[in-house]
Design an enzyme around this catalytic site. Structure first.
Site, PDB file in Angstrom:
ATOM      1  N   HIS A   1       0.831  -1.208   0.000  1.00 18.81           N
ATOM      2  CA  HIS A   1       0.000   0.000   0.000  1.00 18.81           C
ATOM      3  C   HIS A   1       0.869   1.263   0.000  1.00 18.81           C
ATOM      4  O   HIS A   1       0.672   2.166  -0.826  1.00 18.81           O
ATOM      5  CB  HIS A   1      -0.906  -0.018   1.237  1.00 18.81           C
ATOM      6  N   GLU A   2       1.826   1.298   0.911  1.00 20.49           N
ATOM      7  CA  GLU A   2       2.668   2.489   1.012  1.00 20.49           C
ATOM      8  C   GLU A   2       3.609   2.627  -0.182  1.00 20.49           C
ATOM      9  O   GLU A   2       3.931   3.740  -0.601  1.00 20.49           O
ATOM     10  CB  GLU A   2       3.459   2.475   2.322  1.00 20.49           C
TER      11      GLU A   2
ATOM     12  N   HIS B   1       1.872   4.647  -2.850  1.00 14.08           N
ATOM     13  CA  HIS B   1       2.029   6.095  -2.656  1.00 14.08           C
ATOM     14  C   HIS B   1       3.434   6.552  -3.042  1.00 14.08           C
ATOM     15  O   HIS B   1       3.621   7.540  -3.753  1.00 14.08           O
ATOM     16  CB  HIS B   1       1.794   6.449  -1.175  1.00 14.08           C
TER      17      HIS B   1
END
Length: 459
Positions: A25-26, A29
């Site tokens: 997920h990170e 980003h």
């Protein structure tokens, strides 16, 4: 009932699920931020005090923190909840200012925020597509082959031979879709569209409510149609199948076992399981002819109603047909399955708000850890499938328009697009504080909910 895994196994499995999902997920980003030239000051798995870390040549501090319930990427200039410019930005050089998050155009900031949940969604798609591409797809026609005692479907007027094609307006692609859809609506009346003698008939059916328990004792309240939907067609074989060795073929319709008629595939286990080590006579219809084939029954192990292993006879036939799936089709099915899972989540949450489901069915980190350990003991396929479900849960939750989550930031950007200027810094900060408070309150609630369901607390 199968014993629950130990504490160390549960903790290990929980970290093995959550750690990679948070990392992915990170990374979503981070990578999109890098693509647009935004500098990352920190990349953390977990919150709170740093346990270990290093700083790369770009100045990003990569670290593992003490509370492993999430993570974050801190972009340059992103020093307050609203990601608004701060007074210290005036001291930055033009080159440094160009690398800050808030200096980027609106569409780039939106894509950076959206990248996290989208990466989780794509991971789920990739896992489902991988399973479809590797193992194929089981296709089982939703034809009613029989009824259980007290069947709500029979009471409503459905008949043997009806093929269910839609439920509440949603098209069904087979028996698996029907079972999955029915499970979410215990006690509800839904319109069933069935194909009967060449025409479509719509019949309202009030589903029964049944409590289901798995081998670990986890209970769930599901809807029950009270039908057997699997015609006795040989769709495939398991391993060294004695039925395949004896001469049965895919597409054969099993008519009887030892002279006892078979109406649906569900009838076969009761006729075969007591015959381990013996030969049974299997009558099948093939190409318009009836053939009788002797099959030697082998011994296998299956869980009983309490989850305990028991020795039973097996002939190694599979219901439905196994359809090979081309790579592009596997990806399409992966997307389809992922969106169905997300749709089921929306349905479940909606039922909690309307009172059709208890809030006690909400789960949090303790329950995720509990299920992680259980799925880990069932093998890598079950464990990876569970990880896919958690991944899409992370995507869905983060897309909710709650300030403090990715969806909240996207809502701010949507407002900025409409107003042609950002919301006030103070307004954003108060909204984010309120959102974070709501999220923390929900976390406390579901954690207490989880603990109350544990046997040690009488759950």
């Amino acid at each position: 009932m199968t014993g629950s895994p130990g504490l160390l196994t549960t903790i290990f499995a929980f970290l093995l699920v959550l750690g990679p999902l948070v990392l992915i997920h990170e990374l979503g980003h981070y990578l999109v931020g890098r693509l647009f030239g935004v500098k990352a000051d920190a990349f953390s798995i977990g919150f709170g005090k740093e346990l270990a870390g290093w700083t790369d040549r770009r100045g990003t501090r990569w670290k593992l923190s003490v509370l492993p319930l999430g993570g974050y990427v801190q972009f340059a200039g992103d020093m307050n909840p609203s990601s608004a410019p701060s007074a210290s930005d005036a001291r930055l050089s033009p080159q440094e200012r160009a690398q800050t998050f808030h200096a980027k155009p609106l569409w780039q900031r939106a894509l950076i925020v959206l990248a996290g949940p989208m990466t989780n969604l794509l991971l789920c798609v990739a896992i489902f597509a991988g399973f479809y591409g590797t193992y194929g797809r089981v296709v089982a026609d939703a034809e009613i082959s029989g009824f259980e005692a007290g069947s709500p479907a029979q009471a409503a007027g459905l008949r043997i031979g009806d093929r269910i094609v839609a439920i509440d307006g949603e098209r069904m692609d087979g028996a698996i879709d029907v079972a999955g859809r029915v499970a979410y609506f215990p006690g509800k009346t839904l319109p069933f569209a069935v194909e009967r003698q060449g025409r479509e008939v719509v019949v309202p059916v009030t589903l029964a409510t049944r409590e289901m328990s798995d081998q670990f004792g986890n209970k769930a309240r599901i809807g029950d149609l009270g039908v057997r939907m699997t015609p006795p067609l040989v769709g495939g074989f398991y391993g060294d199948s004695p039925a395949e060795a004896a001469g049965l073929r895919i597409g054969d319709r099993i008519l009887s076992v030892n002279g006892r008629p078979v109406a649906g595939f569900e009838d076969i286990p009761a006729l075969v399981q007591p015959q381990a080590g013996h030969a049974v006579s299997v009558a099948v219809r093939r190409d318009g002819q009836v053939l009788t084939i002797p099959v030697r029954v082998t011994e296998g192990t299956v869980p009983d109603a309490q989850g305990k292993p028991q020795k039973v006879g097996q002939i190694g036939v599979r219901a439905g047909r196994l359809e090979r799936v081309a790579p592009l089709r596997a990806v399409a099915l992966g997307f389809d399955q992922s969106f169905k899972v997300m749709g089921d989540m929306v349905t479940g949450i909606g039922q909690i708000f309307t009172g059709d489901r208890s809030v006690r069915e909400l789960g949090g980190p303790v329950k995720i850890a509990q299920y992680s350990g259980q799925q880990f003991t069932l093998g890598w396929e079950a464990f990876v499938s569970f990880a896919a479900l958690i991944s899409i849960n992370l995507a869905f939750i983060n897309l909710l328009p709650i300030p403090g989550l990715d969806g909240g930031h996207l809502a701010f950007y949507a407002a900025e697009l409409v107003r042609r200027r950002p919301l006030g810094v103070r307004s954003q900060e108060w909204a984010i504080r309120t959102g974070v408070a709501l999220v923390l309150a929900l976390m406390v609630f579901v954690t207490v909910n989880d603990l109350a369901s544990l046997p040690i607390f009488g759950g």
